[in-house]
Structure formats: structure tokens, C-alpha cells
Design a protein around this motif. Structure first.
Motif, PDB file in Angstrom:
ATOM      1  N   ASN A   1       0.921  -1.200  -0.001  1.00 47.88           N
ATOM      2  CA  ASN A   1      -0.061  -0.205  -0.089  1.00 47.88           C
ATOM      3  C   ASN A   1       0.747   1.280   0.019  1.00 47.88           C
ATOM      4  O   ASN A   1       0.679   2.413  -0.669  1.00 47.88           O
ATOM      5  N   ILE A   2       1.906   1.220   0.731  1.00 52.88           N
ATOM      6  CA  ILE A   2       2.729   2.378   0.776  1.00 52.88           C
ATOM      7  C   ILE A   2       3.569   2.624  -0.358  1.00 52.88           C
ATOM      8  O   ILE A   2       3.755   3.745  -0.904  1.00 52.88           O
ATOM      9  N   SER A   3       3.780   1.455  -1.034  1.00 55.67           N
ATOM     10  CA  SER A   3       4.609   1.833  -2.388  1.00 55.67           C
ATOM     11  C   SER A   3       3.615   2.092  -3.530  1.00 55.67           C
ATOM     12  O   SER A   3       4.055   2.872  -4.428  1.00 55.67           O
ATOM     13  N   GLN A   4       2.338   1.783  -3.458  1.00 62.35           N
ATOM     14  CA  GLN A   4       1.382   2.412  -4.308  1.00 62.35           C
ATOM     15  C   GLN A   4       1.283   3.919  -4.141  1.00 62.35           C
ATOM     16  O   GLN A   4       1.295   4.661  -4.989  1.00 62.35           O
ATOM     17  N   TRP A   5       0.970   4.064  -2.844  1.00 59.99           N
ATOM     18  CA  TRP A   5       1.079   5.701  -2.234  1.00 59.99           C
ATOM     19  C   TRP A   5       2.323   6.492  -2.937  1.00 59.99           C
ATOM     20  O   TRP A   5       2.258   7.485  -3.606  1.00 59.99           O
ATOM     21  N   ALA A   6       3.503   5.954  -2.899  1.00 57.40           N
ATOM     22  CA  ALA A   6       4.584   6.652  -3.099  1.00 57.40           C
ATOM     23  C   ALA A   6       5.493   6.331  -4.466  1.00 57.40           C
ATOM     24  O   ALA A   6       6.124   7.221  -4.978  1.00 57.40           O
ATOM     25  N   GLN A   7       4.607   5.269  -5.160  1.00 55.70           N
ATOM     26  CA  GLN A   7       4.936   5.143  -6.669  1.00 55.70           C
ATOM     27  C   GLN A   7       6.162   4.563  -6.641  1.00 55.70           C
ATOM     28  O   GLN A   7       7.179   5.088  -7.208  1.00 55.70           O
ATOM     29  N   VAL A   8       6.704   3.710  -5.750  1.00 54.72           N
ATOM     30  CA  VAL A   8       7.996   3.091  -5.791  1.00 54.72           C
ATOM     31  C   VAL A   8       7.830   1.504  -6.087  1.00 54.72           C
ATOM     32  O   VAL A   8       6.725   0.890  -5.831  1.00 54.72           O
ATOM     33  N   ASP A   9       9.062   0.759  -6.077  1.00 55.63           N
ATOM     34  CA  ASP A   9       8.877  -0.675  -6.403  1.00 55.63           C
ATOM     35  C   ASP A   9       8.819  -1.333  -4.888  1.00 55.63           C
ATOM     36  O   ASP A   9       9.569  -1.289  -4.123  1.00 55.63           O
ATOM     37  N   PRO A  10       7.520  -2.008  -4.968  1.00 60.73           N
ATOM     38  CA  PRO A  10       7.485  -2.804  -3.560  1.00 60.73           C
ATOM     39  C   PRO A  10       8.388  -3.958  -3.284  1.00 60.73           C
ATOM     40  O   PRO A  10       8.467  -4.223  -1.989  1.00 60.73           O
ATOM     41  N   TYR A  11       8.932  -4.538  -4.028  1.00 57.77           N
ATOM     42  CA  TYR A  11       9.750  -5.500  -3.792  1.00 57.77           C
ATOM     43  C   TYR A  11      11.122  -5.039  -3.233  1.00 57.77           C
ATOM     44  O   TYR A  11      11.892  -5.545  -2.364  1.00 57.77           O
ATOM     45  N   LYS A  12      11.615  -3.652  -4.044  1.00 62.26           N
ATOM     46  CA  LYS A  12      12.594  -3.000  -3.339  1.00 62.26           C
ATOM     47  C   LYS A  12      12.417  -2.763  -1.896  1.00 62.26           C
ATOM     48  O   LYS A  12      13.305  -2.796  -0.978  1.00 62.26           O
ATOM     49  N   LEU A  13      11.316  -2.053  -1.715  1.00 59.23           N
ATOM     50  CA  LEU A  13      10.899  -1.690  -0.480  1.00 59.23           C
ATOM     51  C   LEU A  13      10.988  -2.848   0.633  1.00 59.23           C
ATOM     52  O   LEU A  13      11.243  -2.826   1.737  1.00 59.23           O
ATOM     53  N   LEU A  14      10.446  -3.668   0.062  1.00 62.82           N
ATOM     54  CA  LEU A  14      10.451  -5.107   1.056  1.00 62.82           C
ATOM     55  C   LEU A  14      11.734  -5.447   1.360  1.00 62.82           C
ATOM     56  O   LEU A  14      12.098  -5.692   2.537  1.00 62.82           O
TER      57      LEU A  14
END
Length: 301
Positions: A125-138
Motif C-alpha cells: 500500500n505504501i509503495s502504491q502511495w509513493a509510486q515505488v517498487d514494492p519488492y525493493k521496499l520489502l
């Protein structure tokens, strides 16, 4: 107000070995997490996390400039949130740059101790909000294989294959005609997947051989046309992982006299198991104090 939603997850095959590139059959759940964002003028990030019963389980007020902590109901959870937001900012330097503050509400649609992905749904959800790659954020925050992120984003069963930061996600047709004989049972405790991953990493085993066997079992499970074949495959999977981890299967540990088949899901020893049987057979588990029993169709999206 802007709202985001991510699906929860369950891993039917490939637990542990999925970290090293094995193919895992994963299924998104009907349960998940919402995140809503509303502009504010406070100069703060006013964060509130709600349970499935709409009661707050965590609150925090952070500076919108550097995410420093101003107030919170739980320092440990707040520090984890700050880490996530700072890593998000590292991936997208313009994240919240022009913000004068925001109100953020998250809401789970399942009890947070069920282990269906309270962390992965938050990251997605945060990745969608910030428009970043969720796999990298994870990878920068919680770690893990990333299959839970793939479930958060997909509405059908998938085969997940970890390939660095660019995983392979294949949608599959997995809708067993015998699903009325499949049940998910909560073991009344949440498993710490980070501890389980750490223990697996320390094993001295032939990972390539394990991956090859898991890949074969994943293919066989998807292709299973009847309950008997399905049970044979999950029994083989359980015994393979039991031998690898040097841990007794959950059936041998807790339910040795149960007549159906039982499979651990995800990190062994907690969260949910999959059991085969009839609705009447589920009384066996209720008599042992396991009252959270969900039929397959009530759990799987």
C-alpha cells in the motif's frame, strides 16, 4: 482522500525454499488491508492503524519533513514505520516533499495475529502511495521472498519464482473441484517469519536438490484432479520439509490421530495449517481448542 488496498496471502507450496528460487504456489486471500491518505495542514504525519474491529491498535505522530517521532502509542512499531517511510523516501526522493502534513489510516480486514500479511499489505500500500517498487521496499525493510507482495497485487493464484529484485509471477488456474474438502485452521499463535527465515538460512543442505523437488511438487499440486492425488502431494511436501528442517511435521506434533491430511503453511509452527476433510471432521480441531476454521472458499479470493 486517496485509498489503496492490498490482498493478504497464503503459501501452499515452497515454504522456505522459495527464498532460494523454488517455485511456490501462492494464493491471495479475501482478507487484506486498506490505507487511506488525506491532506492536512499540521506539518505532521498523523498515523492511525485500525484492527478489523475498527479499534486503533497503533497511533503515531511524525514530522512530515524528516519522519522524526513526535508521539506514539508504541515506540517499537513507530520505529519500524519510520524505517519504512525513510526507505520509501530513498526510493522516491519526491515522496511527501510538498506535503504540509497528512492523515493516514490503515485498516486490516482480518485479525492482525492471523499472519495473512499485515506487513506485506502495508508495504504494498505504501509503495502504491509513493509510486515505488514494492519488492525493493520489502527488501530494504522486512526482507523475505516477495511472494506476499505478488499476492497483494494479484487476484488469482500464482506461481512465484524469486529472481533477485525482479521476480517471475505466473497466474495459474488453480480452483480444485474438491475445495469443499479443504479447510484453513488457525493454530492460535502468530509465527515470527523473520526468525524462521534466519534458522533456515543456517541450514547446511543441498539447496539445488531441495528446489528441484519442491518445483516438482508445486507442479503436481496444481495439476491434481482429485483429493487423493492432492493429499499424496502435500504429504510428500510435508515429509520433505520435515527432513530438511529437522522438525517434526505439525501433524505428528499436534494431530497424530487425525484421519485426514495436514500441511503447514509459511513459517512452520504458527499461523494457519491446511487440513483435508469434511465439515464434520473439523469438530476434531474444535475439541482441541482450535476454533478459527475457514473453508477454502471463505479464505481464498
Amino acid at each position: 482522500m486517496t485509498e489503496f488496498y492490498s490482498n493478504g496471502k497464503l503459501l501452499l507450496t515452497g515454504e522456505y525454499a522459495i527464498l532460494d528460487g523454488a517455485n511456490g504456489l501462492a494464493i491471495p486471500t479475501k482478507f487484506g488491508q486498506y490505507l487511506s491518505v488525506k491532506n492536512a495542514t499540521t506539518g505532521q504525519i498523523n498515523w492511525q492503524s485500525l484492527t478489523d474491529k475498527n479499534t486503533p491498535w497503533f497511533t503515531a505522530d511524525l514530522s512530515s519533513k524528516n519522519f522524526s517521532l513526535l508521539a506514539t502509542s508504541d515506540v517499537q512499531s513507530a520505529e519500524r514505520l519510520i524505517t519504512i517511510l525513510r526507505e520509501t523516501k530513498a526510493l522516491n526522493s519526491s515522496f511527501l516533499d510538498a506535503s504540509n502534513g497528512v492523515y493516514v489510516d490503515t485498516k486490516l480486514t482480518f485479525p492482525k495475529d492471523w499472519g495473512l500479511g499485515s506487513s506485506s499489505t502495508l508495504i504494498n500500500n505504501i509503495s502504491q502511495w509513493a509510486q515505488v517498487d514494492p519488492y525493493k521496499l520489502l527488501e530494504a525493510t522486512f526482507g523475505g521472498s516477495g511472494y506476499d507482495i505478488a499476492c497483494a497485487q494479484n487476484d488469482t493464484p500464482i506461481v512465484y519464482h524469486k529472481m533477485g529484485s525482479d521476480p517471475k509471477v505466473e497466474k495459474v488456474n488453480f480452483d480444485p473441484i474438491f475445495k469443499d474438502r479443504l479447510f484453513f485452521i488457525y493454530l492460535n499463535k502468530k509465527q515470527n517469519s523473520r526468525d524462521a527465515i534466519k534458522a533456515y538460512r543456517q541450514l547446511n543442505i543441498d539447496k539445488n536438490e531441495l528446489i528441484a523437488q519442491i518445483n516438482g511438487l508445486t507442479t503436481q499440486l496444481i495439476a491434481a484432479k482429485d483429493l487423493g492425488t492432492f493429499e499424496t502431494v502435500i504429504n510428500r511436501h510435508e515429509h520433505l520439509l520435515s527432513k530438511t528442517l529437522k522438525v517434526e511435521t505439525i501433524k505428528n506434533q499436534l494431530f497424530p490421530d487425525y484421519q485426514g491430511c495436514i500441511k503447514s503453511l509459511g513459517a512452520w509452527g504458527g499461523d494457519f495449517i491446511l487440513a483435508t476433510g469434511t465439515m464434520d471432521d473439523m469438530q476434531y480441531f474444535r475439541q482441541k481448542g482450535y476454533d478459527t476454521i475457514l473453508p477454502y472458499s471463505s479464505m481464498v479470493l
